[in-house]
Design a protein around this motif. Structure first.
Motif, PDB file in Angstrom:
ATOM      1  N   THR A  67     -11.156  15.038 -49.877  1.00 52.82           N
ATOM      2  CA  THR A  67     -12.483  15.067 -50.499  1.00 52.82           C
ATOM      3  C   THR A  67     -13.505  15.604 -49.510  1.00 52.82           C
ATOM      4  O   THR A  67     -13.647  15.059 -48.406  1.00 52.82           O
ATOM      5  CB  THR A  67     -12.912  13.651 -50.936  1.00 52.82           C
ATOM      6  OG1 THR A  67     -11.944  13.129 -51.850  1.00 52.82           O
ATOM      7  CG2 THR A  67     -14.280  13.690 -51.591  1.00 52.82           C
ATOM      8  N   VAL A  70     -16.750  16.232 -47.347  1.00 49.27           N
ATOM      9  CA  VAL A  70     -17.824  15.349 -46.904  1.00 49.27           C
ATOM     10  C   VAL A  70     -18.967  16.222 -46.398  1.00 49.27           C
ATOM     11  O   VAL A  70     -18.838  16.883 -45.367  1.00 49.27           O
ATOM     12  CB  VAL A  70     -17.352  14.408 -45.778  1.00 49.27           C
ATOM     13  CG1 VAL A  70     -18.503  13.506 -45.331  1.00 49.27           C
ATOM     14  CG2 VAL A  70     -16.169  13.572 -46.240  1.00 49.27           C
ATOM     15  N   ARG A  73     -20.561   7.478 -39.639  1.00 45.36           N
ATOM     16  CA  ARG A  73     -19.668   6.375 -40.024  1.00 45.36           C
ATOM     17  C   ARG A  73     -19.761   6.111 -41.518  1.00 45.36           C
ATOM     18  O   ARG A  73     -18.755   5.878 -42.192  1.00 45.36           O
ATOM     19  CB  ARG A  73     -20.036   5.114 -39.238  1.00 45.36           C
ATOM     20  CG  ARG A  73     -19.646   5.156 -37.759  1.00 45.36           C
ATOM     21  CD  ARG A  73     -20.285   4.027 -36.997  1.00 45.36           C
ATOM     22  NE  ARG A  73     -19.814   3.927 -35.617  1.00 45.36           N
ATOM     23  CZ  ARG A  73     -20.444   3.291 -34.650  1.00 45.36           C
ATOM     24  NH1 ARG A  73     -21.609   2.679 -34.907  1.00 45.36           N
ATOM     25  NH2 ARG A  73     -19.941   3.252 -33.425  1.00 45.36           N
ATOM     26  N   SER A  74     -20.978   6.166 -42.047  1.00 43.67           N
ATOM     27  CA  SER A  74     -21.191   5.887 -43.471  1.00 43.67           C
ATOM     28  C   SER A  74     -20.635   6.997 -44.352  1.00 43.67           C
ATOM     29  O   SER A  74     -19.900   6.751 -45.318  1.00 43.67           O
ATOM     30  CB  SER A  74     -22.684   5.701 -43.736  1.00 43.67           C
ATOM     31  OG  SER A  74     -22.937   5.544 -45.109  1.00 43.67           O
ATOM     32  N   LYS A  75     -20.969   8.249 -44.036  1.00 45.20           N
ATOM     33  CA  LYS A  75     -20.543   9.371 -44.880  1.00 45.20           C
ATOM     34  C   LYS A  75     -19.028   9.546 -44.883  1.00 45.20           C
ATOM     35  O   LYS A  75     -18.434   9.871 -45.918  1.00 45.20           O
ATOM     36  CB  LYS A  75     -21.203  10.661 -44.389  1.00 45.20           C
ATOM     37  CG  LYS A  75     -22.682  10.775 -44.710  1.00 45.20           C
ATOM     38  CD  LYS A  75     -23.225  12.141 -44.296  1.00 45.20           C
ATOM     39  CE  LYS A  75     -24.683  12.326 -44.700  1.00 45.20           C
ATOM     40  NZ  LYS A  75     -25.193  13.670 -44.315  1.00 45.20           N
ATOM     41  N   GLY A 119     -16.830   7.231 -44.376  1.00 49.10           N
ATOM     42  CA  GLY A 119     -16.137   6.066 -44.907  1.00 49.10           C
ATOM     43  C   GLY A 119     -15.094   5.523 -43.949  1.00 49.10           C
ATOM     44  O   GLY A 119     -14.145   4.841 -44.361  1.00 49.10           O
ATOM     45  N   LEU A 120     -15.276   5.827 -42.657  1.00 49.62           N
ATOM     46  CA  LEU A 120     -14.346   5.370 -41.621  1.00 49.62           C
ATOM     47  C   LEU A 120     -15.162   4.698 -40.521  1.00 49.62           C
ATOM     48  O   LEU A 120     -15.411   5.278 -39.463  1.00 49.62           O
ATOM     49  CB  LEU A 120     -13.557   6.559 -41.044  1.00 49.62           C
ATOM     50  CG  LEU A 120     -12.705   7.363 -42.044  1.00 49.62           C
ATOM     51  CD1 LEU A 120     -12.232   8.667 -41.403  1.00 49.62           C
ATOM     52  CD2 LEU A 120     -11.506   6.528 -42.489  1.00 49.62           C
ATOM     53  N   PRO A 121     -15.610   3.471 -40.747  1.00 53.29           N
ATOM     54  CA  PRO A 121     -16.534   2.822 -39.801  1.00 53.29           C
ATOM     55  C   PRO A 121     -15.973   2.626 -38.405  1.00 53.29           C
ATOM     56  O   PRO A 121     -16.738   2.549 -37.447  1.00 53.29           O
ATOM     57  CB  PRO A 121     -16.826   1.469 -40.474  1.00 53.29           C
ATOM     58  CG  PRO A 121     -15.704   1.265 -41.446  1.00 53.29           C
ATOM     59  CD  PRO A 121     -15.311   2.622 -41.911  1.00 53.29           C
TER      60      PRO A 121
END
Length: 234
Positions: A158, A160, A210-212, A214-216
């Motif tokens: 997907t 980003v 980290r937010s965009k 989705g892998l904090p």
């Protein structure tokens, strides 16, 4: 690669020269600022790839030496010094140093920084190699794919959307997973400015990535030092 080591302590220089030699570097040792500047004069040999510059020299301050080097040469300079205060780091980077390493340091990290600044110093060579070999290979880190030529990032296929600075920041960390980047170095390379007054901007961009993505856990904060990218599991 030829490397110029500017260090007035013979014991320190001998130990570091031995390590560098084992990793394929041809080291020239200069004990003073003037000796270093003389060594950088054009000659028939291959030019130096990197200068490792101590700041506490007997004849002149290393900051002055760096400024004089920059007036006559584009050779990458890494300041290697015990001066750990932020003002000294900022001053060194503003004078034209490509990196700033505080003693005591990890030898592996120093070697990685030497290779990093030497790669950035020859963009023309890198571009010609890419042209001959085709597009640069994408960086694949677990579910994340980074395509450097097109500046596109995807996670699990997907796309980003990232801002220019977000992509530059991610690409910098991703090209050396596991290596800790000091905050000052990131600011210098991504924003092309000094740390002073830009720290909050870096923190905001890290949080946004980290937010965009989705892998904090992707970008780890190394308290008091900087950040590193932890390659996620596939």
């Amino acid at each position: 690669m030829r490397l110029l080591l500017v260090e007035d302590d013979d014991h320190v220089a001998a130990a570091l020269s031995a390590v560098l030699a084992r990793h394929g570097f041809h080291v020239t040792h200069a004990r003073s600022g003037e000796e270093a500047l003389q060594a950088l004069l054009p000659d028939t040999r291959a030019p130096f790839g990197v200068v490792l510059l101590d700041l506490g020299l007997p004849d002149q301050d290393g900051f002055e030496v760096c400024g004089r080097i920059r007036k006559r040469s584009t050779t990458p300079v890494i300041m290697v010094t015990a001066r750990a205060d932020v003002r000294s780091r900022i001053h060194g980077l503003n004078l034209g140093a490509d990196d700033y390493v505080v003693k005591p340091y990890d030898t592996g990290e120093l070697l990685a920084r030497i290779h990093a600044v030497s790669r950035r110093a020859v963009p023309g060579e890198a571009e010609s190699d890419d042209a001959a070999a085709g597009p640069a290979e994408p960086l694949r880190l677990g579910p994340m794919l980074i395509e450097l030529p097109t500046r596109q990032v995807s996670v699990d296929g997907t796309p980003v959307p990232l801002t220019r600075k977000e992509f530059d920041l991610l690409a910098l960390l991703a090209q050396r997973p596991g290596v800790v980047f000091r905050r000052e170095q990131i600011i210098s390379e991504v924003w092309r400015t000094s740390w002073e007054g830009t720290g909050r901007t870096l923190e905001v961009h890290i949080a946004s990535l980290r937010s965009k993505l989705g892998l904090p856990a992707l970008i780890e904060t190394v308290r008091g030092v900087g950040y590193r990218l932890v390659a996620p599991a596939a």
